[in-house]
Design a protein around this motif. Structure first.
Motif, PDB file in Angstrom:
ATOM      1  N   ARG A 176       4.873   0.010  -2.678  1.00  0.00           N
ATOM      2  CA  ARG A 176       5.083  -1.196  -3.498  1.00  0.00           C
ATOM      3  C   ARG A 176       6.491  -1.756  -3.318  1.00  0.00           C
ATOM      4  N   GLN A 177       7.473  -0.867  -3.284  1.00  0.00           N
ATOM      5  CA  GLN A 177       8.857  -1.347  -3.148  1.00  0.00           C
ATOM      6  C   GLN A 177       9.072  -2.013  -1.794  1.00  0.00           C
ATOM      7  N   LEU A 178       8.453  -1.459  -0.756  1.00  0.00           N
ATOM      8  CA  LEU A 178       8.634  -2.066   0.568  1.00  0.00           C
ATOM      9  C   LEU A 178       7.841  -3.365   0.693  1.00  0.00           C
ATOM     10  N   ARG A 179       6.775  -3.486  -0.098  1.00  0.00           N
ATOM     11  CA  ARG A 179       5.987  -4.722  -0.066  1.00  0.00           C
ATOM     12  C   ARG A 179       6.870  -5.940  -0.385  1.00  0.00           C
ATOM     13  N   HIS A 180       7.887  -5.705  -1.216  1.00  0.00           N
ATOM     14  CA  HIS A 180       8.796  -6.808  -1.553  1.00  0.00           C
ATOM     15  C   HIS A 180       9.756  -7.128  -0.423  1.00  0.00           C
ATOM     16  N   LEU A 181       9.854  -6.215   0.555  1.00  0.00           N
ATOM     17  CA  LEU A 181      10.859  -6.381   1.611  1.00  0.00           C
ATOM     18  C   LEU A 181      10.282  -6.855   2.934  1.00  0.00           C
ATOM     19  N   SER A 182       8.960  -6.842   3.078  1.00  0.00           N
ATOM     20  CA  SER A 182       8.401  -7.097   4.404  1.00  0.00           C
ATOM     21  C   SER A 182       7.083  -7.849   4.321  1.00  0.00           C
ATOM     22  N   ARG A 183       6.889  -8.715   5.317  1.00  0.00           N
ATOM     23  CA  ARG A 183       5.617  -9.439   5.406  1.00  0.00           C
ATOM     24  C   ARG A 183       4.700  -8.814   6.438  1.00  0.00           C
ATOM     25  N   LEU A 184       5.117  -7.718   7.062  1.00  0.00           N
ATOM     26  CA  LEU A 184       4.273  -7.084   8.078  1.00  0.00           C
ATOM     27  C   LEU A 184       2.961  -6.603   7.457  1.00  0.00           C
ATOM     28  N   PHE A 185       1.978  -6.395   8.327  1.00  0.00           N
ATOM     29  CA  PHE A 185       0.689  -5.830   7.931  1.00  0.00           C
ATOM     30  C   PHE A 185       0.915  -4.363   7.545  1.00  0.00           C
ATOM     31  N   PHE A 186       0.525  -3.989   6.329  1.00  0.00           N
ATOM     32  CA  PHE A 186       0.746  -2.619   5.850  1.00  0.00           C
ATOM     33  C   PHE A 186      -0.484  -1.752   6.146  1.00  0.00           C
ATOM     34  N   ASP A 187      -0.268  -0.835   7.076  1.00  0.00           N
ATOM     35  CA  ASP A 187      -1.289   0.062   7.603  1.00  0.00           C
ATOM     36  C   ASP A 187      -1.097   1.413   6.899  1.00  0.00           C
ATOM     37  N   VAL A 188      -1.923   1.663   5.891  1.00  0.00           N
ATOM     38  CA  VAL A 188      -1.711   2.847   5.049  1.00  0.00           C
ATOM     39  C   VAL A 188      -2.707   3.947   5.440  1.00  0.00           C
ATOM     40  N   HIS A 189      -2.175   5.008   5.997  1.00  0.00           N
ATOM     41  CA  HIS A 189      -2.962   6.129   6.531  1.00  0.00           C
ATOM     42  C   HIS A 189      -2.950   7.243   5.493  1.00  0.00           C
ATOM     43  N   ILE A 190      -4.090   7.424   4.813  1.00  0.00           N
ATOM     44  CA  ILE A 190      -4.107   8.401   3.724  1.00  0.00           C
ATOM     45  C   ILE A 190      -4.681   9.745   4.199  1.00  0.00           C
ATOM     46  N   MET A 191      -3.793  10.711   4.313  1.00  0.00           N
ATOM     47  CA  MET A 191      -4.193  12.072   4.697  1.00  0.00           C
ATOM     48  C   MET A 191      -4.327  12.867   3.413  1.00  0.00           C
ATOM     49  N   VAL A 192      -5.420  12.604   2.698  1.00  0.00           N
ATOM     50  CA  VAL A 192      -5.591  13.156   1.352  1.00  0.00           C
ATOM     51  C   VAL A 192      -7.023  13.625   1.151  1.00  0.00           C
ATOM     52  N   GLU A 193      -7.186  14.623   0.284  1.00  0.00           N
ATOM     53  CA  GLU A 193      -8.523  14.980  -0.170  1.00  0.00           C
ATOM     54  C   GLU A 193      -8.948  13.939  -1.201  1.00  0.00           C
ATOM     55  N   ASN A 194     -10.228  13.773  -1.365  1.00  0.00           N
ATOM     56  CA  ASN A 194     -10.775  12.810  -2.332  1.00  0.00           C
ATOM     57  C   ASN A 194     -10.190  11.398  -2.174  1.00  0.00           C
ATOM     58  N   PRO A 195     -10.372  10.788  -1.008  1.00  0.00           N
ATOM     59  CA  PRO A 195      -9.782   9.461  -0.772  1.00  0.00           C
ATOM     60  C   PRO A 195     -10.198   8.407  -1.798  1.00  0.00           C
ATOM     61  N   LEU A 196     -11.403   8.549  -2.367  1.00  0.00           N
ATOM     62  CA  LEU A 196     -11.864   7.546  -3.343  1.00  0.00           C
ATOM     63  C   LEU A 196     -10.860   7.354  -4.480  1.00  0.00           C
ATOM     64  N   SER A 197     -10.279   8.460  -4.918  1.00  0.00           N
ATOM     65  CA  SER A 197      -9.409   8.360  -6.092  1.00  0.00           C
ATOM     66  C   SER A 197      -8.053   7.717  -5.765  1.00  0.00           C
ATOM     67  N   PHE A 198      -7.730   7.588  -4.491  1.00  0.00           N
ATOM     68  CA  PHE A 198      -6.426   7.020  -4.127  1.00  0.00           C
ATOM     69  C   PHE A 198      -6.478   5.523  -3.805  1.00  0.00           C
TER      70      PHE A 198
END
Ligand code: DX5
Ligand code: ZN
Length: 217
Positions: free
Chosen positions: A52-74
């Motif tokens: 969120r903090q970087l969202r204010h600093l950049s217009r680039l496409f944010f590619d978020v790679h979630i290496m997490v169990e239970n991805p639905l909850s994230f």
């Protein structure tokens, strides 16, 4: 066209504002965020507030790679933080894969599926009509700075063939530098994630330029 996605895992976090500005100015296409939960992978990294903090600093496409169990909850928290795409792991979703895809689509997020080095390409086949991106891990997920696994090349080229008629990007992640990037591009990859090769280099702009110059032969 080959897109470059610098992975912030290797950035100098004490100087993150300048690091983002540096790669943005150098022509980065996407910003790659590695989200780790300490369960799916044995490491912890960034949470939604970082994104969120970087969202204010950049217009680039944010590619978020979630290496997490239970991805639905994230999904809700990274959607609220400003992700453009969420790439989750097939191994963490399994029978819930369609559910995860639907939750992403419902929010107009781009949909990415990632597979670890030992997961075969075939698992992706049922989902090709509903996804925007496939991320092939070319190291075991969890840490930056590892050596590229050449035995993933065949899988990359098999996936390139499978998705030829679909508007899906083929992203590679782990151990990517200008040399391994060339091998990946020749075999069909078109989005290159690079952490150490960019942020630990004295000339990140040159590394980005070299990767951009690659063309599929
Ligand atoms: C590894 C991460 C990668 C990592 C790549 O689990 O998914 O995105 O940052 O780092 P390098 O480019 O240093 O191998
Ligand atoms: Zn990654």
């Amino acid at each position: 066209m080959v897109l470059v996605a610098p992975s912030l895992l290797a950035a100098d976090l004490g100087d993150i504002k300048n690091q983002v500005a540096l790669v943005e100015k150098a022509g980065a296409d996407w910003l790659h965020f590695d989200i780790m939960d300490g369960h799916f992978v044995p490491n912890l990294s960034f949470g939604p507030d970082f994104v969120r903090q970087l969202r204010h600093l950049s217009r680039l496409f944010f590619d978020v790679h979630i290496m997490v169990e239970n991805p639905l909850s994230f999904i809700p928290m990274f959607y609220n933080s400003g992700a453009d795409m969420i790439t989750f792991h097939y191994e963490a979703a399994l029978d819930d894969t369609n559910k995860v895809i639907n939750e992403l689509k419902k929010r107009n997020l781009k949909v990415g599926i990632s597979i670890k080095p030992h997961t075969p390409a075939d698992v992706l086949k049922p989902f090709l009509k509903n996804i925007d991106n496939i991320l092939v891990m070319t190291v075991e997920p969890g840490f930056g700075g590892q050596i590229f696994m050449e035995n993933q090349i065949k899988k990359i080229s098999d996936i390139a063939t499978i998705i030829a008629d679909h508007p899906i990007t083929l992203e590679v992640d782990g151990g990517i530098n200008p040399q391994t990037a060339e091998l990946c591009v020749q075999n069909g990859a078109n989005v290159l994630v690079a952490g150490s090769a960019i942020f630990k280099s004295p000339n990140p702009d040159l590394v980005i330029k070299k990767i951009h110059e690659l063309r599929r032969k």
